[in-house]
Design an enzyme around this catalytic site. Structure first.
Site, PDB file in Angstrom:
ATOM      1  N   ARG A 257      -0.381   1.223   0.394  1.00 33.88           N
ATOM      2  CA  ARG A 257       0.309  -0.058   0.390  1.00 33.88           C
ATOM      3  C   ARG A 257       1.815   0.180   0.320  1.00 33.88           C
ATOM      4  O   ARG A 257       2.264   1.246  -0.099  1.00 33.88           O
ATOM      5  CB  ARG A 257      -0.149  -0.911  -0.790  1.00 33.88           C
ATOM      6  N   LYS A 281      -2.614  -0.504  -7.571  1.00 35.58           N
ATOM      7  CA  LYS A 281      -2.671  -1.807  -8.223  1.00 35.58           C
ATOM      8  C   LYS A 281      -3.344  -1.688  -9.582  1.00 35.58           C
ATOM      9  O   LYS A 281      -4.201  -0.843  -9.796  1.00 35.58           O
ATOM     10  CB  LYS A 281      -3.442  -2.783  -7.339  1.00 35.58           C
ATOM     11  N   HIS A 348       0.761  -3.840   5.942  1.00 38.31           N
ATOM     12  CA  HIS A 348      -0.668  -3.790   5.628  1.00 38.31           C
ATOM     13  C   HIS A 348      -1.507  -3.579   6.889  1.00 38.31           C
ATOM     14  O   HIS A 348      -2.654  -3.124   6.792  1.00 38.31           O
ATOM     15  CB  HIS A 348      -1.104  -5.073   4.922  1.00 38.31           C
ATOM     16  N   ARG A 351      -2.448  -0.112   7.045  1.00 45.11           N
ATOM     17  CA  ARG A 351      -3.553   0.220   6.144  1.00 45.11           C
ATOM     18  C   ARG A 351      -4.896  -0.049   6.847  1.00 45.11           C
ATOM     19  O   ARG A 351      -5.831   0.768   6.760  1.00 45.11           O
ATOM     20  CB  ARG A 351      -3.435  -0.614   4.859  1.00 45.11           C
ATOM     21  N   HIS A 374     -10.556   1.242  -3.060  1.00 38.74           N
ATOM     22  CA  HIS A 374     -11.107  -0.083  -3.332  1.00 38.74           C
ATOM     23  C   HIS A 374     -11.926  -0.057  -4.609  1.00 38.74           C
ATOM     24  O   HIS A 374     -12.673   0.887  -4.857  1.00 38.74           O
ATOM     25  CB  HIS A 374     -11.985  -0.532  -2.167  1.00 38.74           C
ATOM     26  N   TYR A 383     -14.935  -3.532   6.920  1.00 33.23           N
ATOM     27  CA  TYR A 383     -14.734  -2.669   8.083  1.00 33.23           C
ATOM     28  C   TYR A 383     -16.049  -2.348   8.793  1.00 33.23           C
ATOM     29  O   TYR A 383     -16.039  -1.724   9.848  1.00 33.23           O
ATOM     30  CB  TYR A 383     -14.045  -1.378   7.657  1.00 33.23           C
TER      31      TYR A 383
END
Length: 406
Positions: A257, A281, A348, A351, A374, A383
């Protein structure tokens, strides 16, 4: 050979700090001419303190504002904005000559509640400052202002109807993505108000989801030819070209990110083991393998990276030498699109590109989720929609008899 700044003769209480200020500016890669201008400003501030019979320790934010007001009243055009005194005050506070800036006192029940809410998000929920003060704080203020009166906050009368009317008023003013952010921030606030005892019933259930087609579309990764154009747009003969190329490689190859790229420090790369520490994050730290091409791009930039005290990997080109922020990293991508003659995309999208390229190379969804870090598998499952090879085995064959589909 760089020209050394001649420290001007200075009078007043700040005169003993002139030489140290010049060295401080030099360590932050200010040019000799820029440092000379800053020293001239320090001299003017010192003479003003002398005229006002103030000592260095009495130089507060309020006194600095008086200094700027005096310059404006005298018809001066330079060093008259509040930002112009940020640098000398930062130096004087760093050396301990000036007391630290006192925070603005919190007044009123609304400000007190917002301060406690932000502290809760920072300390207990471990959100980053950008998320708290830019994404969650402003919507909370707008929502709570509807319950503020001259006598205080009256949240006892907060109902589901109030939540619905607020969203019906605010969501149409925003795009789908901004409306999703608003809804997420409002859920967080209502959850906190119930935990803190400000409201009796939890009203999180009263916040609906934003209807959009985000999960019904395919992940929008860029084609390899498009990524190649973005990388080729960087002039790697220059410092800024090497820096931007390394940033684009990190985004497109490792799927980082923008904020994660900006937070990389010189000490986060273990060259012996080939690992990169990623600060993600929720204060999450992960180690990722440093691919060969990514490492080569970083090394190419490091050979020309200016030497300074800042330990951030990617620095500003102009003084003061400090690390980039997430917005600047995003602008690196947009600038590359402009140079390549391509429509602008966000950081993004790179990404998504990294994920789709891993999928094309045969990586499993579990492996992609590990690289993208994730927390939930359903995030990576997005995906699966572009894995046409795997989906083809699940498709029902078209009936060859019976006159076609029923």
């Amino acid at each position: 050979m760089s020209r050394k700044v001649l420290v001007p003769v200075m009078s007043g209480p700040l005169a003993p700090f002139a030489a140290g200020y010049e060295s401080w500016l030099s360590s932050r890669s200010y040019s000799p001419s820029a440092a000379e201008d800053r020293l001239c400003q320090l001299g003017q501030l010192s003479r003003w303190l002398e005229q006002q019979r103030l000592s260095v320790g009495e130089l507060t934010d309020e006194q600095a504002g008086r200094f700027l007001a005096a310059r404006r009243a005298a018809g001066r055009l330079s060093w008259v904005s509040p930002r112009s005194v940020v640098l000398p005050l930062a130096f004087l506070r760093e050396v301990g000559a000036v007391p630290a800036s006192t925070p603005v006192p919190v007044h009123g029940p609304l400000e007190e509640l917002l301060a406690e809410y932000c502290r809760y998000l920072l300390v207990e929920r471990r959100l980053c400052e950008h998320t708290v003060f830019d994404e969650y704080g402003p919507p909370a203020r707008v929502f709570l202002e509807g319950f503020e009166t001259t006598d205080g906050l009256f949240l006892q009368r907060l109902s589901a109807a109030d939540v619905s009317s607020f969203l019906a008023r605010e969501c149409p003013r925003r795009s789908a993505s901004r409306a999703r952010n608003l809804v997420c921030a409002l859920r967080s606030l209502l959850r906190y108000l119930h935990v803190a005892g400000a409201i009796e019933k939890p009203l999180v259930w009263a916040v609906p989801s934003v209807a959009d087609l985000r999960d019904r579309t395919l992940p929008r990764g860029l084609e390899p030819a498009t990524v190649a154009k973005l990388l080729a747009s960087c002039d790697r003969r220059t410092l800024i070209g090497r820096r931007d190329y390394a940033i684009l490689v990190l985004l497109s190859r490792l799927g980082l990110r923008a904020g994660e790229v900006a937070s990389i420090g010189l000490d986060d790369i273990d060259w012996r083991t080939g690992l990169l520490l990623v600060r993600g994050k929720g204060s999450r730290h992960d180690m990722l393998p440093l691919a060969v091409d990514v490492g080569e791009a970083i090394v190419s930039y490091l050979r020309y990276r200016p030497r300074c005290e800042c330990r951030a990997l990617f620095l500003r080109i102009t003084a003061p030498r400090q690390g980039l922020n997430r917005s600047t990293v995003a602008w690196v991508v947009r600038a590359a699109c402009d140079r390549a003659g391509l429509p602008r995309v966000g950081s993004h999208r790179l990404r998504h590109t990294a994920a789709t390229e891993m999928l094309r190379a045969g990586a499993s969804l579990v492996e992609i989720g590990q690289v993208l870090r994730h927390r939930e598998q359903r995030t990576t499952a997005l995906y699966a929609k572009v894995d046409t090879k795997a989906l083809r085995t699940l498709a029902r064959p078209w009936p060859t008899q019976g006159g076609g589909p029923a």
